[in-house]
Motif scaffolding. Structure first.
Motif, PDB file in Angstrom:
ATOM      1  N   LEU A   1      23.668 -41.473  44.048  1.00 52.46           N
ATOM      2  CA  LEU A   1      23.652 -40.092  43.574  1.00 52.46           C
ATOM      3  C   LEU A   1      22.933 -39.221  44.602  1.00 52.46           C
ATOM      4  N   PRO A   2      23.221 -37.920  44.617  1.00 56.18           N
ATOM      5  CA  PRO A   2      22.518 -37.037  45.563  1.00 56.18           C
ATOM      6  C   PRO A   2      21.005 -37.133  45.369  1.00 56.18           C
ATOM      7  N   SER A   3      20.286 -37.317  46.468  1.00 55.93           N
ATOM      8  CA  SER A   3      18.840 -37.511  46.388  1.00 55.93           C
ATOM      9  C   SER A   3      18.125 -36.585  47.353  1.00 55.93           C
TER      10      SER A   3
ATOM     11  N   VAL B   1      16.195 -38.939  42.675  1.00 58.80           N
ATOM     12  CA  VAL B   1      17.235 -38.092  42.083  1.00 58.80           C
ATOM     13  C   VAL B   1      16.566 -37.100  41.143  1.00 58.80           C
ATOM     14  N   THR B   2      16.868 -35.831  41.273  1.00 58.90           N
ATOM     15  CA  THR B   2      16.275 -34.845  40.378  1.00 58.90           C
ATOM     16  C   THR B   2      16.904 -34.952  38.990  1.00 58.90           C
TER      17      THR B   2
ATOM     18  N   THR C   1      20.256 -33.257  38.565  1.00 63.67           N
ATOM     19  CA  THR C   1      21.362 -34.024  39.150  1.00 63.67           C
ATOM     20  C   THR C   1      21.868 -35.069  38.167  1.00 63.67           C
TER      21      THR C   1
ATOM     22  N   ASP D   1      23.859 -33.455  35.373  1.00 68.02           N
ATOM     23  CA  ASP D   1      25.225 -33.126  35.783  1.00 68.02           C
ATOM     24  C   ASP D   1      26.125 -34.354  35.734  1.00 68.02           C
TER      25      ASP D   1
ATOM     26  N   GLU E   1      13.939 -28.978  38.882  1.00 70.79           N
ATOM     27  CA  GLU E   1      14.166 -29.704  40.133  1.00 70.79           C
ATOM     28  C   GLU E   1      12.985 -30.595  40.507  1.00 70.79           C
TER      29      GLU E   1
END
Length: 198
Positions: free
Chosen positions: A66-68, A91-92, A95, A98, A129
């Motif tokens: 996942l976007p980190s 990971v926030t 995120t 979503d 965030e």
């Protein structure tokens, strides 16, 4: 990797960087409700359940895909110490929201951990965030005694709201209380208001 510095977060709460009743330490004390749990990395999964469009069950590789990002945060323990400038990678919370597709009736969050620990926060206090699921600390893997392989960090709340060894998050339509919250700790845990105990 670039680092996002969020150590000015205290300004949002009209407080000094070191909250009242805290002392700064360069060490990183280890505090847990019990011993460090054992786990099998090959069998470890992170689940997202409750009021979501997509129940998730992720391996560590899938979670780390996942976007980190890396954030520089301050860390405040309810027992009275604070550690500044901690670099956490992970990971926030937004995120993960979503990825799961949180439903409109979700109002609260319960975090679940390998050792049976739970802790809770209102959804609006998680959907920030700065709230992260962290697997990295200061450029290395998060040490086991500090919650590795994965922990939650909540720099705007006392650290008992950031579950160590987290392996699941549950989106709730009604508030519930976690382990320490049922035992007299503050449900809100704002360090700048010294919300330590209820």
């Amino acid at each position: 990797m670039s680092v996002t510095d969020v150590t000015d977060l205290h300004e949002e709460f009209d407080g000094e960087r070191l909250p009242p009743g805290q002392r700064e330490t360069s060490k990183f004390p280890v505090l847990s409700k019990g011993s460090t749990p054992t786990y099998d990395p090959d069998d470890w999964t992170f689940t997202v359940t409750g009021a979501v469009e997509n129940d998730l069950s992720l391996s560590m590789d899938e979670f780390q895909a996942l976007p980190s990002e890396t954030q520089r945060q301050d860390f405040h323990c309810v027992t009275g110490w604070s550690k500044f400038d901690c670099d956490f990678t992970g990971v926030t919370f937004p995120t993960l929201m979503d990825a799961a597709g949180v439903q409109s009736d979700a109002v609260h969050v319960m975090f679940h951990a390998l050792d049976g620990y739970t802790t809770n926060l209102p959804l609006d206090q998680c959907a920030r965030e700065e709230v992260m699921f962290a697997w990295g600390y200061d450029g290395d893997d998060l040490p086991r005694e500090h919650g590795g392989p994965l922990r939650v960090v909540t720099p705007h709340r006392y650290a008992y709201k950031g579950a160590k060894w987290v392996d699941g998050v549950e989106f709730l339509t009604e508030p519930e209380r976690g382990y320490w919250e049922k035992r007299g700790y503050s449900n809100t845990a704002n360090p700048w208001n010294e919300e330590r105990y209820s």
